[in-house]
Design a protein around this motif. Structure first.
Motif, PDB file in Angstrom:
ATOM      1  N   LEU A  26      44.530  42.061  19.390  1.00  0.00           N
ATOM      2  CA  LEU A  26      45.702  42.430  18.597  1.00  0.00           C
ATOM      3  C   LEU A  26      45.564  41.811  17.212  1.00  0.00           C
ATOM      4  O   LEU A  26      45.237  40.627  17.079  1.00  0.00           O
ATOM      5  CB  LEU A  26      46.980  41.941  19.272  1.00  0.00           C
ATOM      6  CG  LEU A  26      48.299  42.511  18.741  1.00  0.00           C
ATOM      7  CD1 LEU A  26      48.389  44.010  18.988  1.00  0.00           C
ATOM      8  CD2 LEU A  26      49.495  41.804  19.395  1.00  0.00           C
ATOM      9  N   GLY A  27      45.799  42.616  16.178  1.00  0.00           N
ATOM     10  CA  GLY A  27      45.734  42.106  14.814  1.00  0.00           C
ATOM     11  C   GLY A  27      46.828  41.086  14.543  1.00  0.00           C
ATOM     12  O   GLY A  27      47.907  41.136  15.156  1.00  0.00           O
ATOM     13  N   ASP A  28      46.589  40.181  13.616  1.00  0.00           N
ATOM     14  CA  ASP A  28      47.543  39.100  13.348  1.00  0.00           C
ATOM     15  C   ASP A  28      48.923  39.618  12.965  1.00  0.00           C
ATOM     16  O   ASP A  28      49.943  39.006  13.312  1.00  0.00           O
ATOM     17  CB  ASP A  28      47.010  38.205  12.214  1.00  0.00           C
ATOM     18  CG  ASP A  28      45.805  37.379  12.644  1.00  0.00           C
ATOM     19  OD1 ASP A  28      45.463  37.409  13.847  1.00  0.00           O
ATOM     20  OD2 ASP A  28      45.214  36.707  11.779  1.00  0.00           O
ATOM     21  N   ASP A  29      48.968  40.735  12.251  1.00  0.00           N
ATOM     22  CA  ASP A  29      50.255  41.261  11.776  1.00  0.00           C
ATOM     23  C   ASP A  29      50.687  42.526  12.532  1.00  0.00           C
ATOM     24  O   ASP A  29      51.667  43.173  12.134  1.00  0.00           O
ATOM     25  CB  ASP A  29      50.170  41.574  10.279  1.00  0.00           C
ATOM     26  CG  ASP A  29      49.863  40.333   9.440  1.00  0.00           C
ATOM     27  OD1 ASP A  29      50.390  39.254   9.785  1.00  0.00           O
ATOM     28  OD2 ASP A  29      49.099  40.447   8.467  1.00  0.00           O
ATOM     29  N   ASP A  30      49.975  42.866  13.596  1.00  0.00           N
ATOM     30  CA  ASP A  30      50.287  44.102  14.321  1.00  0.00           C
ATOM     31  C   ASP A  30      51.692  44.094  14.918  1.00  0.00           C
ATOM     32  O   ASP A  30      52.307  45.156  15.082  1.00  0.00           O
ATOM     33  CB  ASP A  30      49.266  44.346  15.436  1.00  0.00           C
ATOM     34  CG  ASP A  30      47.978  44.970  14.921  1.00  0.00           C
ATOM     35  OD1 ASP A  30      47.919  45.294  13.717  1.00  0.00           O
ATOM     36  OD2 ASP A  30      47.042  45.136  15.722  1.00  0.00           O
ATOM     37  N   TYR A  31      52.195  42.920  15.257  1.00  0.00           N
ATOM     38  CA  TYR A  31      53.522  42.841  15.880  1.00  0.00           C
ATOM     39  C   TYR A  31      54.607  43.453  15.010  1.00  0.00           C
ATOM     40  O   TYR A  31      55.662  43.894  15.523  1.00  0.00           O
ATOM     41  CB  TYR A  31      53.869  41.379  16.189  1.00  0.00           C
ATOM     42  CG  TYR A  31      54.247  40.566  14.969  1.00  0.00           C
ATOM     43  CD1 TYR A  31      55.592  40.430  14.590  1.00  0.00           C
ATOM     44  CD2 TYR A  31      53.283  39.944  14.180  1.00  0.00           C
ATOM     45  CE1 TYR A  31      55.950  39.691  13.471  1.00  0.00           C
ATOM     46  CE2 TYR A  31      53.622  39.209  13.061  1.00  0.00           C
ATOM     47  CZ  TYR A  31      54.953  39.088  12.714  1.00  0.00           C
ATOM     48  OH  TYR A  31      55.306  38.368  11.598  1.00  0.00           O
ATOM     49  N   GLU A  32      54.381  43.495  13.694  1.00  0.00           N
ATOM     50  CA  GLU A  32      55.400  44.013  12.780  1.00  0.00           C
ATOM     51  C   GLU A  32      55.618  45.513  12.951  1.00  0.00           C
ATOM     52  O   GLU A  32      56.683  46.024  12.598  1.00  0.00           O
ATOM     53  CB  GLU A  32      54.994  43.721  11.330  1.00  0.00           C
ATOM     54  CG  GLU A  32      54.895  42.245  11.004  1.00  0.00           C
ATOM     55  CD  GLU A  32      54.403  41.992   9.591  1.00  0.00           C
ATOM     56  OE1 GLU A  32      53.966  42.975   8.938  1.00  0.00           O
ATOM     57  OE2 GLU A  32      54.453  40.837   9.129  1.00  0.00           O
ATOM     58  N   ASN A  33      54.625  46.216  13.468  1.00  0.00           N
ATOM     59  CA  ASN A  33      54.690  47.683  13.522  1.00  0.00           C
ATOM     60  C   ASN A  33      54.634  48.240  14.932  1.00  0.00           C
ATOM     61  O   ASN A  33      54.266  49.395  15.137  1.00  0.00           O
ATOM     62  CB  ASN A  33      53.542  48.278  12.698  1.00  0.00           C
ATOM     63  CG  ASN A  33      53.545  47.789  11.269  1.00  0.00           C
ATOM     64  OD1 ASN A  33      52.604  47.141  10.830  1.00  0.00           O
ATOM     65  ND2 ASN A  33      54.613  48.064  10.542  1.00  0.00           N
ATOM     66  N   MET A  34      54.995  47.428  15.929  1.00  0.00           N
ATOM     67  CA  MET A  34      54.956  47.876  17.317  1.00  0.00           C
ATOM     68  C   MET A  34      56.141  47.347  18.104  1.00  0.00           C
ATOM     69  O   MET A  34      56.740  46.330  17.760  1.00  0.00           O
ATOM     70  CB  MET A  34      53.680  47.393  18.014  1.00  0.00           C
ATOM     71  CG  MET A  34      53.535  45.886  18.046  1.00  0.00           C
ATOM     72  SD  MET A  34      52.615  45.233  19.462  1.00  0.00           S
ATOM     73  CE  MET A  34      53.820  45.422  20.778  1.00  0.00           C
ATOM     74  N   LEU A  35      56.484  48.091  19.137  1.00  0.00           N
ATOM     75  CA  LEU A  35      57.466  47.626  20.111  1.00  0.00           C
ATOM     76  C   LEU A  35      57.173  48.306  21.439  1.00  0.00           C
ATOM     77  O   LEU A  35      56.983  49.523  21.487  1.00  0.00           O
ATOM     78  CB  LEU A  35      58.903  47.959  19.661  1.00  0.00           C
ATOM     79  CG  LEU A  35      59.999  47.587  20.679  1.00  0.00           C
ATOM     80  CD1 LEU A  35      60.040  46.078  20.899  1.00  0.00           C
ATOM     81  CD2 LEU A  35      61.358  48.111  20.238  1.00  0.00           C
ATOM     82  N   CYS A  36      57.103  47.516  22.485  1.00  0.00           N
ATOM     83  CA  CYS A  36      56.942  48.073  23.837  1.00  0.00           C
ATOM     84  C   CYS A  36      58.303  48.170  24.515  1.00  0.00           C
ATOM     85  O   CYS A  36      59.019  47.168  24.628  1.00  0.00           O
ATOM     86  CB  CYS A  36      56.028  47.195  24.679  1.00  0.00           C
ATOM     87  SG  CYS A  36      54.285  47.366  24.307  1.00  0.00           S
ATOM     88  N   VAL A  37      58.643  49.377  24.942  1.00  0.00           N
ATOM     89  CA  VAL A  37      59.799  49.601  25.813  1.00  0.00           C
ATOM     90  C   VAL A  37      59.265  50.424  26.983  1.00  0.00           C
ATOM     91  O   VAL A  37      58.939  51.599  26.818  1.00  0.00           O
ATOM     92  CB  VAL A  37      60.946  50.329  25.094  1.00  0.00           C
ATOM     93  CG1 VAL A  37      62.123  50.513  26.046  1.00  0.00           C
ATOM     94  CG2 VAL A  37      61.387  49.552  23.853  1.00  0.00           C
ATOM     95  N   ASN A  38      59.152  49.797  28.138  1.00  0.00           N
ATOM     96  CA  ASN A  38      58.408  50.364  29.253  1.00  0.00           C
ATOM     97  C   ASN A  38      59.307  50.845  30.379  1.00  0.00           C
ATOM     98  O   ASN A  38      60.290  50.183  30.718  1.00  0.00           O
ATOM     99  CB  ASN A  38      57.438  49.320  29.823  1.00  0.00           C
ATOM    100  CG  ASN A  38      56.564  48.688  28.764  1.00  0.00           C
ATOM    101  OD1 ASN A  38      56.338  49.269  27.705  1.00  0.00           O
ATOM    102  ND2 ASN A  38      56.068  47.488  29.029  1.00  0.00           N
TER     103      ASN A  38
END
Length: 351
Positions: A295-307
């Protein structure tokens, strides 16, 4: 009133409909079903050839398309949807900037299939996402796919799988697209002579503009297990879930409809589900993003898991029984009222 999903599982007894022998013929990255013998040869169902591409690592991707221009890509490895684009060719699913198919692990992103267990770490999410699936030529009792917008996949238990889950099974997945929608129908059939139980989840990595501008509605007042607090049980107190740090929760007995509102893009994902009463909400935030190698260092800014998931109460099926789930992802333009989406339209239907 919320549209609440009952905590029950859809179990079906299998039907067998024999219309001759259905084979697959490979020609120039196309797969053409050939029906031979019996009634099937007289019916001669017309099935569209399926489009394949090979990625840079040689893994085959099935390309689904529909007339308005939306598309999806599905890997045979893991049965994983790795792309879903709308008619404007905008990508709606997140895939890590460090995603790789070189290893024997699933790609970080898209929609991994988690079976037969679901944990709070990717490596604990079962083996189905790390197996090579096959095209399913007999998706009965579902009708055969007859367009380039649908594909049926199957994973059958192997000797290696039986060391982990000592019961034979068939795991099927239908993926289909239509204008504005991506539909997944998972099924698990017990082909063993003994009953067994399993957990299941479809992990939806959604692409968002800025996680701090996203809110999730439909899970308020519900109980959840917090994986960051040793799976302690809490009750959601907020009117909507917003994000300012790491989150890893399993919400219990959730509604059949959940909304993920992206204020910056003025777009809302609507998640509808059946047979999977729980919902996982996950974002690793900055510290864990840097600790995860894929996972890229800043990837969290552009993702969300709702499963969509069934975790709290494992699904039990007897010999010859089949469990069936359903998930529908759709997108709608956000309608604002005082800067927020009208929650009644999200949870009770758009007109």
């Amino acid at each position: 009133m919320k549209e609440t999903q009952p905590n029950t599982h859809h179990i079906e007894h299998p039907m067998t409909l024999k219309l001759g022998t259905l084979c697959l013929e490979w020609r120039r990255s196309k797969v053409n079903p050939i029906v031979s013998g019996g009634l099937g040869s007289r019916l001669k169902p017309k099935v569209m050839p399926m489009d394949f591409v090979n990625d840079k690592h040689g893994l085959r991707r099935i390309i689904l398309t529909e007339p308005t221009g939306s598309s999806a890509e599905v890997l045979l490895y893991g049965g994983q949807v790795v792309s879903w684009k709308n008619e404007r060719r905008e990508e709606l699913l997140f895939v890590s900037t460090k995603a790789t198919t070189k290893s024997t692990k699933a790609i970080r992103g898209g929609i991994p299939v988690c079976f037969p267990q679901v944990g709070n770490l990717l490596d604990q999410h079962g083996f189905a996402k790390n197996r090579m699936w096959s095209l399913d030529s007999n998706p009965s009792p579902l009708p055969p796919a007859n367009s380039q917008s649908t594909v049926d996949l199957i994973l059958k238990s192997t000797e290696e799988d039986l060391k982990i889950l000592p019961r034979s099974f068939e795991l099927r997945l239908r993926v289909s697209i239509s204008p504005g929608k991506l539909i997944l129908i998972p099924r698990v059939r017990n082909t063993d002579h003994k009953p067994f139980s399993f957990m299941f989840a479809l992990c939806n990595y959604l692409s968002v503009s800025d996680i701090s501008e996203v809110r999730v509605e439909g899970l308020e007042t519900l109980d959840y297990f917090d994986n960051l607090m040793r799976q302690e049980r809490f009750t959601e107190q907020a009117d909507a879930i917003t994000f300012d740090g790491e989150i890893d929760r399993v919400y219990l007995s959730t509604p059949s409809k959940i909304a993920i509102i992206d204020h910056e893009k003025k777009r809302t994902f609507v998640l509808r589900k059946e047979g999977m009463p729980d919902a996982v909400v996950w974002n690793p935030w900055e510290k864990k993003s840097k600790a995860l190698p894929d996972l890229g260092d800043d990837d969290y800014e552009n993702m969300l898991c709702v499963n969509s998931a069934s975790i709290e109460a494992p699904i039990a099926i007897k010999p010859a029984e089949e469990w069936k789930g359903r998930q529908e992802l759709s997108t709608v333009s956000s309608s604002y009222c005082s800067g927020q989406l009208d929650p009644r339209k999200v949870l009770y239907g758009f007109r």
